[in-house]
Design a protein around this motif. Sequence first.
Motif, PDB file in Angstrom:
ATOM      1  N   ALA A 331       0.841  -1.204   0.000  1.00  0.00           N
ATOM      2  CA  ALA A 331       0.000   0.000   0.000  1.00  0.00           C
ATOM      3  C   ALA A 331       0.873   1.249   0.000  1.00  0.00           C
ATOM      4  O   ALA A 331       0.642   2.192  -0.756  1.00  0.00           O
ATOM      5  CB  ALA A 331      -0.931  -0.003   1.211  1.00  0.00           C
ATOM      6  N   ASP A 332       1.918   1.253   0.842  1.00  0.00           N
ATOM      7  CA  ASP A 332       2.823   2.402   0.894  1.00  0.00           C
ATOM      8  C   ASP A 332       3.508   2.613  -0.451  1.00  0.00           C
ATOM      9  O   ASP A 332       3.595   3.735  -0.942  1.00  0.00           O
ATOM     10  CB  ASP A 332       3.903   2.176   1.963  1.00  0.00           C
ATOM     11  CG  ASP A 332       3.358   2.421   3.358  1.00  0.00           C
ATOM     12  OD1 ASP A 332       2.252   2.979   3.450  1.00  0.00           O
ATOM     13  OD2 ASP A 332       4.031   2.048   4.329  1.00  0.00           O
ATOM     14  N   SER A 333       3.998   1.522  -1.042  1.00  0.00           N
ATOM     15  CA  SER A 333       4.814   1.677  -2.244  1.00  0.00           C
ATOM     16  C   SER A 333       3.978   2.169  -3.417  1.00  0.00           C
ATOM     17  O   SER A 333       4.520   2.667  -4.393  1.00  0.00           O
ATOM     18  CB  SER A 333       5.495   0.367  -2.603  1.00  0.00           C
ATOM     19  OG  SER A 333       4.568  -0.525  -3.165  1.00  0.00           O
ATOM     20  N   LEU A 334       2.641   2.014  -3.344  1.00  0.00           N
ATOM     21  CA  LEU A 334       1.806   2.538  -4.426  1.00  0.00           C
ATOM     22  C   LEU A 334       1.463   4.003  -4.207  1.00  0.00           C
ATOM     23  O   LEU A 334       0.806   4.617  -5.031  1.00  0.00           O
ATOM     24  CB  LEU A 334       0.514   1.731  -4.526  1.00  0.00           C
ATOM     25  CG  LEU A 334       0.671   0.338  -5.121  1.00  0.00           C
ATOM     26  CD1 LEU A 334      -0.598  -0.465  -4.945  1.00  0.00           C
ATOM     27  CD2 LEU A 334       1.023   0.428  -6.597  1.00  0.00           C
ATOM     28  N   GLY A 335       1.898   4.567  -3.068  1.00  0.00           N
ATOM     29  CA  GLY A 335       1.664   5.985  -2.816  1.00  0.00           C
ATOM     30  C   GLY A 335       0.355   6.277  -2.100  1.00  0.00           C
ATOM     31  O   GLY A 335      -0.054   7.423  -2.008  1.00  0.00           O
ATOM     32  N   LEU A 336      -0.337   5.238  -1.580  1.00  0.00           N
ATOM     33  CA  LEU A 336      -1.552   5.498  -0.805  1.00  0.00           C
ATOM     34  C   LEU A 336      -1.156   6.152   0.509  1.00  0.00           C
ATOM     35  O   LEU A 336      -0.169   5.761   1.124  1.00  0.00           O
ATOM     36  CB  LEU A 336      -2.285   4.186  -0.513  1.00  0.00           C
ATOM     37  CG  LEU A 336      -2.819   3.402  -1.711  1.00  0.00           C
ATOM     38  CD1 LEU A 336      -3.254   2.016  -1.281  1.00  0.00           C
ATOM     39  CD2 LEU A 336      -3.983   4.129  -2.336  1.00  0.00           C
ATOM     40  N   ASP A 337      -1.946   7.162   0.946  1.00  0.00           N
ATOM     41  CA  ASP A 337      -1.621   7.747   2.245  1.00  0.00           C
ATOM     42  C   ASP A 337      -2.268   6.916   3.355  1.00  0.00           C
ATOM     43  O   ASP A 337      -2.997   5.950   3.090  1.00  0.00           O
ATOM     44  CB  ASP A 337      -2.018   9.226   2.305  1.00  0.00           C
ATOM     45  CG  ASP A 337      -3.504   9.441   2.049  1.00  0.00           C
ATOM     46  OD1 ASP A 337      -4.251   8.492   2.264  1.00  0.00           O
ATOM     47  OD2 ASP A 337      -3.880  10.548   1.641  1.00  0.00           O
ATOM     48  N   GLN A 340      -6.117   6.240   3.344  1.00  0.00           N
ATOM     49  CA  GLN A 340      -6.469   5.390   2.207  1.00  0.00           C
ATOM     50  C   GLN A 340      -6.008   3.956   2.424  1.00  0.00           C
ATOM     51  O   GLN A 340      -6.751   3.003   2.192  1.00  0.00           O
ATOM     52  CB  GLN A 340      -5.827   5.929   0.923  1.00  0.00           C
ATOM     53  CG  GLN A 340      -6.471   7.193   0.415  1.00  0.00           C
ATOM     54  CD  GLN A 340      -5.677   7.802  -0.728  1.00  0.00           C
ATOM     55  OE1 GLN A 340      -4.496   7.507  -0.913  1.00  0.00           O
ATOM     56  NE2 GLN A 340      -6.320   8.677  -1.487  1.00  0.00           N
TER      57      GLN A 340
END
Lengths: 432, 263
Positions: A331-337, A340
């Motif tokens: 989730a982090d690596s896809l740029g979700l904050d 989210q």
Amino acid sequence: MSDQKTNSIAFVADGTIPPSPPPAGETGPVKWLRENLFSNAVNSALTIAALLVIYVILSKTLPWLLNGVWTTNSLAECREVLQGKTGACFSVLTERWNQLLYGFKYPGDQYWRPNLALVLLLVAIAPVLFFDLPRKLLAFTAIYPFLAFWLIWGGTILAPIVALLGFAAGAFVFQTYGKSSFAIGFFGAIVAAFAVWLIGGALIPDGASDNAMLQAVPSRDLGGFMLNLMLGVTCVSLSLPLGIALALGRQSDMPLIKWICVVFIEFVRGVPLITLLFVASVMLAYFFPPESTVDLFLRVVIMITMFSAAYIAEVIRGGLAALPKGQYEAADSLGLDYPQAMRLIILPQALKISIPGIVNVAVGLFKDTTLVSVISMFDLVGMIRGPILASTEWNGVYWELLGFAALLFFVVCYGISQYSQWLERRLATDHR
Amino acid sequence: MSELMSDRQIDRSKMQVSDEVAIEINGMNKWYGSFHVLRDINLTVNQGERIVIAGPSGSGKSTLIRCLNALEEHQQGKIVVDGTELSNDLKNIDKIRSEVGMVFQHFNLFPHLTILENCTLAPIWVRKTPKKEAEERAMHFLEKVKIPEQAHKYPGMLSGGQQQRVAIARSLCMMPRIMLFDEPTSALDPEMIKEVLDTMIELAEEGMTMLCVTHEMGFARQVANRVIFMDAGQIVEQNEPEEFFNNPKSDRTKLFLSQILGH
């Protein structure tokens, strides 16, 4: 017919053998009995013993149930009708039916209001429980609490409307400012909601409830099983979001938030619910201004909600801990904050894992609502122990009344349990 | 050594390294508690480079590329990715993460979402792409990794190789300028390694900037333009693949190569 040669291994079948019925004892109930109940000596002995036990139980209870008397006006009359035979005195249920369901003070001509609230509850809760239903139904779910409040307790319609407006104002502020900064949106929403409640509360005229469309009923007057249902539904639906917030807060990197959550959970979990209820009924009054209208029902709701939220938080924390770290990293690596990632990735999975535990807490909580009888609220058990058993007509009818209470609770709890099993099956995506 | 890709002609026409700097690491140090995992890392990666990072386990390869999108925090030194410096500023971190795709050893697909939802989630929520457009793009990349027919299944129904290709497609849907691969084939059966490596080769042929931590030396030899060898938290040697494999300079590299290529 056979022309096989015994000294050759070559063989050709000379036709299809027609199917024939199996020998008796290899099919149907006979086979089932033999395989499952009488497969060997020990099994047979156990079967016979079990049958004996069942016979003894039924031979005592069946006459009691079947000879039951439904139409008398007191226990003494029951005994006259039965004339020494075993038999239940179910008349207490028919005679006190309304008291068992609504308490003894709720005005009799207004029973349609809690009934309607109950029916609407099913409508409101459906889109939450069954997410294949159209999402638009959730709008009704959102206004249902205010509608139910007004239906059950009556009085001026302005009060629930102001409450609803407060929430709407909070949601609006959060929507507007929450995007740029979560903290500003969150605290701004709280401030906005309280502002609306204070101003709106001041604007409602004093006598507004006197000639209201629905006659005002003091909150203490609702009792019986309806009180258990209302407490259970309110507390479960409030404690679930609170529990999620506490579980996430306990995992927070921010020490202050983390410690507030830890202290809250550990303290509330470490105290018996009955103590909290006594605090609600006796001690909380010292903290509110003397003329305040924070009534007992609300205080009890606050306490039970806190209690079950602490348990639910720990159940959800287990679910969060069970998720592989890779899910957070993906989730982090896809740029979700953070919000989210939690809402879209982490919580759906953690809550799914937590379903059995949450249902366990919810069922326990629902049954624990009977504890309010100890602080002299007249819920189902309170009604039975108090007004009904203390009356001269029905003094001594324990089995019928408590059996009825057990049956009502069992039906609801079994329903919850069946729903949760369906939900688990419905959400299973990890294997076919 | 692995000869998994010897049957494939690699098209090098678009594999061009530009002068534009994609990643710059200056004097970077990282500790886990008192353990010094990364020691004085200096590395410049240009747009279009295909870099393979090799080394024994525990040498800090994965930690290094995980620092590049802030999955791990570095304590000293400077990392600039695509012109943005990695600092504690969450906005910078989110910006970098949406520019840098990452593929993990254990795929880390979201098991509660379908393949298509896995691929459209980040474009819709992070990039605010309209749903329809995000789905079209997802199908485009799923076709590219050759599994469009699985779009409506859940990750648990796919084989490991298929899952890893979905993970690559999921990263590509964010249109990243740089792709990081953290041992993408280490959790796969041998026959599935090839399908994942083929996907990675196609990506390289299109000029993607790639940093791969991998033990696939065949891939390093054929696709990489630079091989970096790490040991005990430092970069021990880096060179073009031909030189690296045929003529290693340091003793540590020679030992490592003899161990992994020796049979």
